[in-house]
Design a protein around this motif. Structure first.
Motif, PDB file in Angstrom:
ATOM      1  N   VAL A  92     122.300   0.020  47.210  1.00 42.25           N
ATOM      2  CA  VAL A  92     122.559   0.899  48.359  1.00 42.25           C
ATOM      3  C   VAL A  92     121.336   0.982  49.260  1.00 42.25           C
ATOM      4  O   VAL A  92     121.446   0.966  50.494  1.00 42.25           O
ATOM      5  CB  VAL A  92     122.984   2.304  47.879  1.00 42.25           C
ATOM      6  N   GLN A  93     120.165   1.036  48.653  1.00 47.11           N
ATOM      7  CA  GLN A  93     118.943   1.160  49.451  1.00 47.11           C
ATOM      8  C   GLN A  93     118.662  -0.098  50.271  1.00 47.11           C
ATOM      9  O   GLN A  93     117.915  -0.045  51.252  1.00 47.11           O
ATOM     10  CB  GLN A  93     117.760   1.468  48.532  1.00 47.11           C
ATOM     11  N   ASN A  94     119.257  -1.208  49.861  1.00 46.05           N
ATOM     12  CA  ASN A  94     119.052  -2.467  50.594  1.00 46.05           C
ATOM     13  C   ASN A  94     120.077  -2.680  51.701  1.00 46.05           C
ATOM     14  O   ASN A  94     120.088  -3.732  52.343  1.00 46.05           O
ATOM     15  CB  ASN A  94     119.087  -3.649  49.621  1.00 46.05           C
ATOM     16  N   THR A  95     120.963  -1.699  51.904  1.00 44.61           N
ATOM     17  CA  THR A  95     121.966  -1.825  52.964  1.00 44.61           C
ATOM     18  C   THR A  95     121.443  -1.186  54.248  1.00 44.61           C
ATOM     19  O   THR A  95     120.433  -0.472  54.246  1.00 44.61           O
ATOM     20  CB  THR A  95     123.286  -1.144  52.562  1.00 44.61           C
ATOM     21  N   VAL A  96     122.166  -1.428  55.325  1.00 39.84           N
ATOM     22  CA  VAL A  96     121.759  -0.859  56.618  1.00 39.84           C
ATOM     23  C   VAL A  96     121.944   0.654  56.594  1.00 39.84           C
ATOM     24  O   VAL A  96     122.752   1.187  55.836  1.00 39.84           O
ATOM     25  CB  VAL A  96     122.572  -1.474  57.774  1.00 39.84           C
ATOM     26  N   ILE A  97     121.227   1.348  57.455  1.00 38.52           N
ATOM     27  CA  ILE A  97     121.184   2.809  57.417  1.00 38.52           C
ATOM     28  C   ILE A  97     122.545   3.446  57.674  1.00 38.52           C
ATOM     29  O   ILE A  97     122.891   4.464  57.062  1.00 38.52           O
ATOM     30  CB  ILE A  97     120.135   3.353  58.417  1.00 38.52           C
ATOM     31  N   VAL A  98     123.351   2.844  58.536  1.00 36.70           N
ATOM     32  CA  VAL A  98     124.671   3.417  58.824  1.00 36.70           C
ATOM     33  C   VAL A  98     125.527   3.418  57.566  1.00 36.70           C
ATOM     34  O   VAL A  98     126.202   4.409  57.237  1.00 36.70           O
ATOM     35  CB  VAL A  98     125.371   2.630  59.956  1.00 36.70           C
ATOM     36  N   ILE A 128     127.171   6.602  55.354  1.00 33.38           N
ATOM     37  CA  ILE A 128     128.592   6.715  54.994  1.00 33.38           C
ATOM     38  C   ILE A 128     128.745   6.917  53.489  1.00 33.38           C
ATOM     39  O   ILE A 128     129.519   7.766  53.024  1.00 33.38           O
ATOM     40  CB  ILE A 128     129.367   5.455  55.450  1.00 33.38           C
ATOM     41  N   ILE A 129     127.975   6.136  52.712  1.00 31.05           N
ATOM     42  CA  ILE A 129     128.034   6.258  51.254  1.00 31.05           C
ATOM     43  C   ILE A 129     127.567   7.646  50.824  1.00 31.05           C
ATOM     44  O   ILE A 129     128.170   8.274  49.945  1.00 31.05           O
ATOM     45  CB  ILE A 129     127.182   5.155  50.588  1.00 31.05           C
TER      46      ILE A 129
END
Length: 661
Positions: A330-336, A340-341
């Motif tokens: 999750v931390q490696n995904t984009v901020i948006v 949402i998560i």
């Protein structure tokens, strides 16, 4: 009953006969006990032997897949009908090889169809099944074999065989060694194919004779304790212990016949895995899929996605690893996407908080959160068909539990022990509380013996699931089981107003300070880990000391080959240190660092935990980070990841003594 009594003509109505007995406990392998059969409900269920338990499943679900194992990239399935026939075949081979009544068949290897079949074949043949931890030293293997008077020893491969060859001269009863994986390279060692061939050549007469002499209230399985608090004890379990417990839990969990599936990867020498993977699965006509031997190192995730089980049982470390990988992803995904998560997780956690209060009305936005996050997360984990999520064998951090709850994965805890044939209390989908071990199901009984004003005391258990006793240990048996049949667990806990059980520690692990203060270490250790996400393991020190101190280990990567902790910090741990201003990648760098930020961050985390202490005596004064994480390979953890406190005390005595100079 003596072994000579076994041959008396009046005991020829097995395998579902009862030997008359007024005793609730025994320490003799040939002994029999009085079953605690009730007048109504699940306690009144007619006793049934292990052989009849399998026969019933083979007749009820003949073409249902009982077991599936992946070999050479292909899943190989075994139906219940074939399962039963293979057990009979191996049982006949065991008898031909000289297995006598009430002698052990040790089984030493990773989970496999051959493990299951050997276990049941030993019981069919009138012997006793004895699971041996794969991590056992040769000396520990010898203890299991000597205590059970093992005549047959089944090993997985050359690695485990070498342990037995080193101790074989010390095992006077042992006459046959079988290797079930690969072709044996040592003369005199039988292969699995040779055993099957031998069994097929035998008539049914001797096996039927052995079955007629089996009694439901006698021992059929030995579970050796993991040795976290001393020498392993042989816990004797009867046919009724196993079959009744499987039935009662299947009914309580509400398993659907022919529809359930589970992945077998926890040590089968432990009762939790045997009960779930062999007996409960068998009762429900479910399918047991075997994980790969490196499951706990790296391959379990792939197997989960391939099998998509309906029941998932893991020790806390398994759930923690899933939690860590998901958090990292999750931390490696984009901020948006992270936002949402995060929003969806708040909805999921709110839903579970309501459910704990028996309010089953979900938050208004739950369907949206479910569609865009929860379903995808479960599918990515291979848990989209799963209805039962259980953490067993040791306490799990509430933070980890809440994380899964926030993803609509109702992770609950179960409480039990070898002496209770596995699960005794359990949290269910619609009956759970975070931090508790669930409710006591119908047919089981729990009480807390206490005069403490807060309700804490030793937990007592009783029911048809309670062990017969400890093999060859009269004193220990009488200490553990009182004359009314209550098992004194040695665990400290309480039962709340809604009958949920909470476990807070072990009597034997209670720290008594020099000032006479009694302190349970586990709750304090849990608080420290909650305040310091970089910490993997911690152990409180202070018995007979003037103040408390604590040993800490950091979360590191694991060697995929041997399970040994490496020096490299996990990515999330490295990020934690970066956030406090320390650029470190290894444990050694942390230990050698002169950064005040590290010292301050650890100190402040411990101080936050200290603020939750109920007295000054329960405040931690000193701490130290150890150079390596605890592990089974290092002998600080037992086979189910329980902390071996006496080993840690010995291993790090120099560090501990410096606390008190």
């Amino acid at each position: 009953m003596s072994e000579s009594a076994y041959h008396q003509p009046e005991f020829l109505n097995g395998p579902d006969q009862l030997i008359p007995s007024d005793n609730l406990k025994t320490w003799e392998l040939t002994g029999s006990v009085k079953l605690r059969i009730g007048d109504e409900g699940v306690l009144a269920r007619t006793p049934i032997s292990v052989p009849s338990f399998l026969i019933r499943s083979a007749e009820k679900y003949p073409l249902v897949t009982a077991m599936a194992v992946k070999r050479n990239g292909v899943w190989r399935e075994t139906t219940y009908k074939d399962y039963y026939e293979q057990v009979r075949t191996v049982a006949k081979a065991f008898i031909k090889l000289g297995l006598k009544p009430f002698h052990g068949v040790c089984i030493h290897g990773f989970n496999s169809p051959e493990w299951f079949i050997s276990n049941l074949a030993a019981i069919f043949a009138g012997g006793v099944s004895v699971g041996v931890y794969t991590t056992n030293s040769p000396e520990a293997c010898a203890h299991c074999a000597q205590t059970s008077k093992a005549q047959i020893y089944v090993v997985e491969d050359q690695k485990q065989l070498e342990k037995i060859l080193r101790i074989r001269e010390d095992l006077p009863f042992l006459h046959t060694v079988i290797q079930y994986s690969g072709k044996p390279t040592v003369k005199g060692i039988l292969s699995w194919d040779e055993v099957m061939k031998l069994g097929r050549q035998q008539p049914d007469t001797e096996l039927e004779e052995k079955l007629r002499r089996i009694a439901i209230n006698q021992c059929c399985t030995l579970i050796f304790s993991s040795g976290t608090t001393g020498p392993p004890k042989g816990v004797m379990l009867s046919h009724d212990n196993l079959t009744w417990t499987a039935h009662a839990n299947s009914v309580n969990i509400d398993l659907v016949p022919e529809k359930e599936s589970i992945i077998s990867f926890l040590p089968l020498s432990h009762i939790a895995a045997q009960m779930a993977d062999i007996y409960i699965c068998m009762y429900a006509g479910g399918t047991c899929y075997f994980a790969q031997p490196d499951a706990l190192k790296e391959s379990l995730g792939a197997t989960l996605k391939e099998v998509r089980p309906t029941v998932m049982i893991g020790v806390p470390r398994v759930w923690e690893k899933i939690y860590e990988k998901m958090t990292e992803a999750v931390q490696n995904t984009v901020i948006v996407k992270r936002l949402i998560i995060s929003w969806a997780r708040s909805i999921g956690l709110a839903a579970h908080e309501r459910r704990q209060l028996q309010n089953f009305r979900k938050p208004l936005c739950f369907p949206i959160a479910n569609a865009i996050v929860f379903k995808k997360a479960k599918s990515a984990l291979g848990l989209d068909r799963c209805n039962v999520f259980i953490s067993a064998a040791a306490p799990i951090s509430p933070d980890v539990v809440n994380y899964f709850h926030s993803l609509d994965i109702t992770l609950t805890e179960v409480y039990g022990m070898s002496e209770s044939s596995g699960p005794h209390t359990i949290g269910l989908l619609n009956a759970f509380k975070t931090g508790s071990c669930g409710l006591t199901p119908p047919g089981f009984s729990t009480r807390v013996f206490t005069d403490d004003e807060d309700g804490y005391g030793e937990v007592y258990l009783t029911g048809r699931n309670i062990t017969m006793g400890y093999l060859n240990m009269r004193k220990e048996t009488n200490e553990a089981i009182d004359d009314e049949g209550w098992l004194h667990t040695g665990d400290i806990g309480r039962v709340d107003e809604h009958n949920f059980l909470y476990i807070t520690g072990r009597l034997k692990e209670i720290i008594i300070t020099a000032g006479g203060e009694n302190i349970a270490p586990e709750p304090i250790e849990a608080k420290v880990k909650a305040e310091l996400p970089c910490i993997s393991q911690c152990m409180l020190i202070g018995d007979k000391r003037k103040f408390l101190s604590i040993l800490l280990t950091l979360k590191t990567d694991i060697d995929a080959e041997n399970g040994e902790p490496l020096d490299t910090l996990t990515p999330l741990t490295q990020e934690w240190f970066r956030n406090i201003g320390a650029q470190v990648q290894t444990v050694q760098q942390v230990l050698m660092s002169s950064s005040e930020n590290v010292t301050r961050a650890i100190y402040e985390g411990i101080e936050r935990a200290n603020k939750l202490a109920i007295s000054n005596a329960q405040r931690i004064r000193k701490w130290a980070i150890l150079p390596k994480d605890f592990s089974q390979r290092g002998d600080e953890l037992g086979p189910t990841s329980k902390l071996k406190r006496h080993i840690v005390l010995q291993k790090y005595s120099d560090v501990i003594e410096k606390f008190y100079e």
